[in-house]
Write a protein that holds these residues in place. Structure first.
Motif, PDB file in Angstrom:
ATOM      1  N   ASN A  99      10.668  -2.606  -5.513  1.00  0.00           N
ATOM      2  CA  ASN A  99      11.824  -3.475  -5.668  1.00  0.00           C
ATOM      3  C   ASN A  99      12.285  -4.021  -4.317  1.00  0.00           C
ATOM      4  O   ASN A  99      12.529  -5.226  -4.172  1.00  0.00           O
ATOM      5  N   GLU A 100      12.399  -3.159  -3.331  1.00  0.00           N
ATOM      6  CA  GLU A 100      12.794  -3.595  -1.984  1.00  0.00           C
ATOM      7  C   GLU A 100      11.790  -4.600  -1.430  1.00  0.00           C
ATOM      8  O   GLU A 100      12.171  -5.617  -0.860  1.00  0.00           O
ATOM      9  N   LEU A 101      10.522  -4.304  -1.593  1.00  0.00           N
ATOM     10  CA  LEU A 101       9.477  -5.202  -1.107  1.00  0.00           C
ATOM     11  C   LEU A 101       9.523  -6.530  -1.841  1.00  0.00           C
ATOM     12  O   LEU A 101       9.411  -7.597  -1.231  1.00  0.00           O
ATOM     13  N   GLY A 102       9.701  -6.483  -3.147  1.00  0.00           N
ATOM     14  CA  GLY A 102       9.802  -7.714  -3.930  1.00  0.00           C
ATOM     15  C   GLY A 102      10.967  -8.580  -3.481  1.00  0.00           C
ATOM     16  O   GLY A 102      10.824  -9.800  -3.340  1.00  0.00           O
ATOM     17  N   ASN A 103      12.111  -7.957  -3.230  1.00  0.00           N
ATOM     18  CA  ASN A 103      13.267  -8.716  -2.733  1.00  0.00           C
ATOM     19  C   ASN A 103      12.977  -9.331  -1.373  1.00  0.00           C
ATOM     20  O   ASN A 103      13.330 -10.481  -1.115  1.00  0.00           O
ATOM     21  N   PHE A 104      12.330  -8.557  -0.516  1.00  0.00           N
ATOM     22  CA  PHE A 104      11.983  -9.089   0.803  1.00  0.00           C
ATOM     23  C   PHE A 104      11.025 -10.267   0.686  1.00  0.00           C
ATOM     24  O   PHE A 104      11.214 -11.311   1.325  1.00  0.00           O
ATOM     25  N   LEU A 105      10.006 -10.119  -0.147  1.00  0.00           N
ATOM     26  CA  LEU A 105       9.013 -11.188  -0.279  1.00  0.00           C
ATOM     27  C   LEU A 105       9.622 -12.449  -0.893  1.00  0.00           C
ATOM     28  O   LEU A 105       9.248 -13.556  -0.529  1.00  0.00           O
ATOM     29  N   ILE A 127       0.838  -1.203   0.000  1.00  0.00           N
ATOM     30  CA  ILE A 127       0.000   0.000   0.000  1.00  0.00           C
ATOM     31  C   ILE A 127       0.872   1.252   0.000  1.00  0.00           C
ATOM     32  O   ILE A 127       0.609   2.206  -0.742  1.00  0.00           O
ATOM     33  N   ASP A 128       1.935   1.258   0.799  1.00  0.00           N
ATOM     34  CA  ASP A 128       2.814   2.422   0.863  1.00  0.00           C
ATOM     35  C   ASP A 128       3.471   2.704  -0.489  1.00  0.00           C
ATOM     36  O   ASP A 128       3.524   3.846  -0.936  1.00  0.00           O
ATOM     37  N   ALA A 129       3.972   1.656  -1.129  1.00  0.00           N
ATOM     38  CA  ALA A 129       4.619   1.835  -2.434  1.00  0.00           C
ATOM     39  C   ALA A 129       3.615   2.319  -3.475  1.00  0.00           C
ATOM     40  O   ALA A 129       3.901   3.232  -4.260  1.00  0.00           O
ATOM     41  N   LEU A 130       2.438   1.720  -3.470  1.00  0.00           N
ATOM     42  CA  LEU A 130       1.429   2.116  -4.452  1.00  0.00           C
ATOM     43  C   LEU A 130       0.875   3.505  -4.184  1.00  0.00           C
ATOM     44  O   LEU A 130       0.457   4.198  -5.111  1.00  0.00           O
TER      45      LEU A 130
END
Length: 72
Positions: free
Chosen positions: A61-67, A41-44
């Motif tokens: 990108n950071e979130l994707g790497n974390f996930l 939600i924050d990124a979007l």
């Protein structure tokens, strides 16, 4: 919607890949994404204000790497 249309016109660009990674994780690891939904939600929210803002894509990108590779 603007971000989607812009990214759809250039599917090879990096920003498109960041969005695709998040979508893939939603399909493959829905529980993990749900547990980290505030990050999505924050990124979007950044992209909703300005879909050209690189900070929104950096967050994705950071979130994707974390996930994909992180714990949680």
């Amino acid at each position: 919607m603007n971000a989607y249309l812009c990214l759809n016109d250039n599917p090879g660009n990096t920003e498109y890949l960041y969005c695709n990674i998040i979508y893939g994780e939603m399909v493959l690891n829905p529980e993990k994404v749900q547990a980290n939904m505030q990050g999505v939600i924050d990124a979007l929210s950044i992209l909703a204000e300005d879909y050209t803002d690189p900070n929104g894509y950096i967050r994705l990108n950071e979130l994707g790497n974390f996930l994909r590779y992180g714990e949680g």
